[in-house]
Design an enzyme around this catalytic site. Structure first.
Site, mmCIF file in Angstrom:
data_model
loop_
_atom_site.group_PDB
_atom_site.id
_atom_site.type_symbol
_atom_site.label_atom_id
_atom_site.label_comp_id
_atom_site.label_asym_id
_atom_site.label_seq_id
_atom_site.Cartn_x
_atom_site.Cartn_y
_atom_site.Cartn_z
ATOM 1 N N TYR A 225 55.098 53.902 33.016
ATOM 2 C CA TYR A 225 53.839 53.143 32.883
ATOM 3 C C TYR A 225 53.733 52.559 31.481
ATOM 4 O O TYR A 225 53.010 53.075 30.627
ATOM 5 C CB TYR A 225 52.670 54.101 33.163
ATOM 6 C CG TYR A 225 51.306 53.452 33.316
ATOM 7 C CD1 TYR A 225 51.106 52.404 34.205
ATOM 8 C CD2 TYR A 225 50.211 53.912 32.588
ATOM 9 C CE1 TYR A 225 49.840 51.833 34.361
ATOM 10 C CE2 TYR A 225 48.940 53.333 32.738
ATOM 11 C CZ TYR A 225 48.768 52.295 33.624
ATOM 12 O OH TYR A 225 47.531 51.729 33.785
ATOM 13 N N ARG B 20 49.963 45.341 30.278
ATOM 14 C CA ARG B 20 49.667 46.306 31.344
ATOM 15 C C ARG B 20 48.202 46.191 31.783
ATOM 16 O O ARG B 20 47.343 45.828 30.992
ATOM 17 C CB ARG B 20 49.930 47.717 30.784
ATOM 18 C CG ARG B 20 50.005 48.797 31.830
ATOM 19 C CD ARG B 20 50.371 50.115 31.188
ATOM 20 N NE ARG B 20 49.288 50.664 30.388
ATOM 21 C CZ ARG B 20 49.422 51.721 29.580
ATOM 22 N NH1 ARG B 20 50.592 52.319 29.458
ATOM 23 N NH2 ARG B 20 48.388 52.161 28.897
ATOM 24 N N ASP B 21 47.961 46.532 33.034
ATOM 25 C CA ASP B 21 46.610 46.570 33.596
ATOM 26 C C ASP B 21 45.962 45.184 33.481
ATOM 27 O O ASP B 21 44.831 45.057 32.999
ATOM 28 C CB ASP B 21 45.780 47.627 32.839
ATOM 29 C CG ASP B 21 44.653 48.214 33.702
ATOM 30 O OD1 ASP B 21 44.683 48.024 34.929
ATOM 31 O OD2 ASP B 21 43.745 48.850 33.137
ATOM 32 N N SER C 133 43.072 50.408 30.809
ATOM 33 C CA SER C 133 44.401 50.955 30.536
ATOM 34 C C SER C 133 45.343 49.922 29.939
ATOM 35 O O SER C 133 46.569 50.030 30.115
ATOM 36 C CB SER C 133 44.989 51.571 31.806
ATOM 37 O OG SER C 133 44.335 52.777 32.100
ATOM 38 N N ASP D 285 49.620 49.920 39.740
ATOM 39 C CA ASP D 285 48.815 48.679 39.805
ATOM 40 C C ASP D 285 49.582 47.372 39.612
ATOM 41 O O ASP D 285 49.063 46.305 39.948
ATOM 42 C CB ASP D 285 47.674 48.676 38.774
ATOM 43 C CG ASP D 285 46.574 49.670 39.097
ATOM 44 O OD1 ASP D 285 46.599 50.242 40.208
ATOM 45 O OD2 ASP D 285 45.697 49.864 38.253
ATOM 46 N N ASP E 12 39.847 58.055 33.301
ATOM 47 C CA ASP E 12 40.261 56.750 33.838
ATOM 48 C C ASP E 12 39.924 55.600 32.894
ATOM 49 O O ASP E 12 40.545 54.528 32.965
ATOM 50 C CB ASP E 12 39.554 56.470 35.171
ATOM 51 C CG ASP E 12 40.008 57.400 36.279
ATOM 52 O OD1 ASP E 12 41.188 57.768 36.300
ATOM 53 O OD2 ASP E 12 39.161 57.761 37.121
#
Ligand code: BGC
Length: 452
Positions: A177, A182-183, A189, A229, A407
């Site tokens: 990850y 990212r995200d 995140s 994701d 989260d």
């Protein structure tokens, strides 16, 4: 993990293929199978396990139920037989086996340490004991920054020595990850690498470092979830500028990760969102097309086992009744989603099997909207990891999200503040994503279902 802009049923599911012979990649046998046991010309009915035979393209004789040697190019780890062998051939080619069978999950010291500290801070003796027991439940370890990768070497060395002293083959469960940008459709995140600042090269280096550690311990099995994701965002969120910009880089980087990790025998499951995201009928076929394409582009390696669903999300595997927020989606839980997706993947040439995160799915009907994903209030730990899944498509129920790690922050002045984490069904105040959230952990413990 997250879901965005759930689409309603615009496209009907493909009609079930009723035919006298099973199609290429279709099922052709197994316990409780009532359909055709023969395959269309050009494919051979091949027993993958007691529950599942499949029409594999080609006319070569299927693997016998005795040991079929793996191709010589495959690395050491998957060729070693599990210590407690399943009934069918444990050393057959990887695609025919469940990598969770016959191995003992290595307990993440990172998570165990978080849990032990959390338990130490609880005064109620009953809750404390229950909390401490969570350290013994196998949970994936997230490598969400390159600086954590050295720890993987420590864990693998530890797993190797446990394996040597107990004779029990160990499996280390990791999450890869660290994509650049990212995200891309949320903020909570956002990661350490950006595409604009050498992100792809940095990511390749991150993967190379993971591979270098794994290579040193060819006898310890590694199972990985690939990039939560990321591909799901490419299915539904290309209208978000950051996702559109990231599309090519995500595909290139995921391809690199899959190939490099397969080359050292890592069994991999690409993240596939969840029922409330890609499980909408309009999203299923585009999702299957993308996952199958990514699988083929990475060389259709048998180490790319399939897909991980519900990672860091809250859906039931099998809901007693549809949560009202599922608003008529026939795929209102993970089992319906998987049963709908698997045949479409097979038609597309990807004979995927699944793992399903149930770590925080013990309590249901908690959310205001299905798309809510942040620190859902009153959640409880869920079904424990098991290979007794009741589904031919599911290799294991797993705990991917380490319950108690946050989260996303509810602090609106943080650069990673995502407004989802301030919704009325999100527990607040919440710290930064990935950091420990003690009050949340205690609720997960006290509301665990089954109870701890
Ligand atoms: C965070 C990561 C963390 C992971 C597991 C993600 O939401 O961004 O930093 O490792 O959750 O808790």
């Amino acid at each position: 993990m997250k879901s965005f802009a759930a689409l309603y049923a615009l496209v009907a599911l493909l009609p079930a293929l009723a035919s006298a012979q099973s199609a290429e990649w279709g099922q052709c046998g197994g316990i409780d199978w009532t359909g055709s046991t023969s395959c269309v010309a050009g494919s051979t009915c091949t027993k993958l396990n007691d529950y599942y035979s499949q029409c594999i393209p080609g006319t070569a004789a299927p693997p016998s139920s005795s040991n079929t040697p793996p191709p010589t190019s495959q690395p050491g780890s998957p060729t070693s037989a599990p210590t407690s062998a399943p009934t069918s051939a444990p050393t057959s080619a990887p695609s025919a086996s469940n990598p969770f069978v016959g191995v003992t999950p290595y307990l993440s010291p990172y998570y165990a340490n978080e849990v032990q500290q959390a338990a130490a801070a609880i005064s109620d003796a009953t809750l404390k004991a229950k909390a401490a027991s969570v350290a013994n439940i196998p949970t994936f370890t997230w490598f969400d920054t390159v600086s954590k990768v050295a720890d993987l070497g420590t864990y693998l060395a530890d797993a190797q020595s446990i394996q040597n002293s107990t004779g029990q083959k160990q499996v280390v469960q990791i999450v890869v990850y660290d994509l650049p940008d990212r995200d891309c459709a949320a903020k909570a995140s956002n990661g350490e690498f950006s595409i604009a600042n050498n992100g792809q090269a940095n990511y390749y280096n991150y993967i190379d470092q993971l591979v270098a550690q794994i290579k040193k311990f060819p006898d310890v099995r590694v199972i990985a979830v690939i990039e939560p994701d990321s591909l799901a965002n490419l299915v539904t969120n290309l209208n978000v500028q950051k996702c559109a910009n990231a599309q090519t880089t995500y595909l290139t980087c995921v391809n690199y990760a899959l190939k490099q990790l397969a080359s050292v025998g890592v069994y991999q499951y690409m993240d596939a969102g969840h029922a409330g995201w890609l499980g909408w009928p309009a999203n299923l076929t585009p999702a299957a097309q993308l996952f199958a394409q990514v699988f083929k582009d990475a060389g259709s390696s048998p180490f790319i086992k399939g897909l991980a669903t519900n990672v860091a999300n809250y859906n039931a595997l099998s809901a007693a009744s549809p949560d009202p927020i599922t608003q008529g989606n026939a795929n209102y839980d993970e089992i319906h989603y998987i049963n709908a997706l698997a045949p479409v993947l097979q038609q597309q040439g990807f004979p995927a099997t699944f793992i399903v995160d149930q770590g925080r799915s013990g309590q249901q009907n908690l959310r205001q909207q299905w798309g809510d994903w942040c620190n859902i209030k009153n959640a409880g730990f869920g079904t424990r990891p098991t290979t007794n899944t009741g589904s031919q498509f599911i290799d294991s129920i797993v705990w991917v999200k380490p319950g108690g790690e946050c989260d996303g922050t509810s602090n609106s002045s943080s650069p990673r503040f995502d407004s989802t984490c301030a919704l009325s069904d999100a527990d607040q105040p919440a710290p930064e994503a990935g950091t420990w959230f003690q009050e949340y952990f205690q609720t997960l413990v006290s509301r665990a279902n089954p109870p701890l």
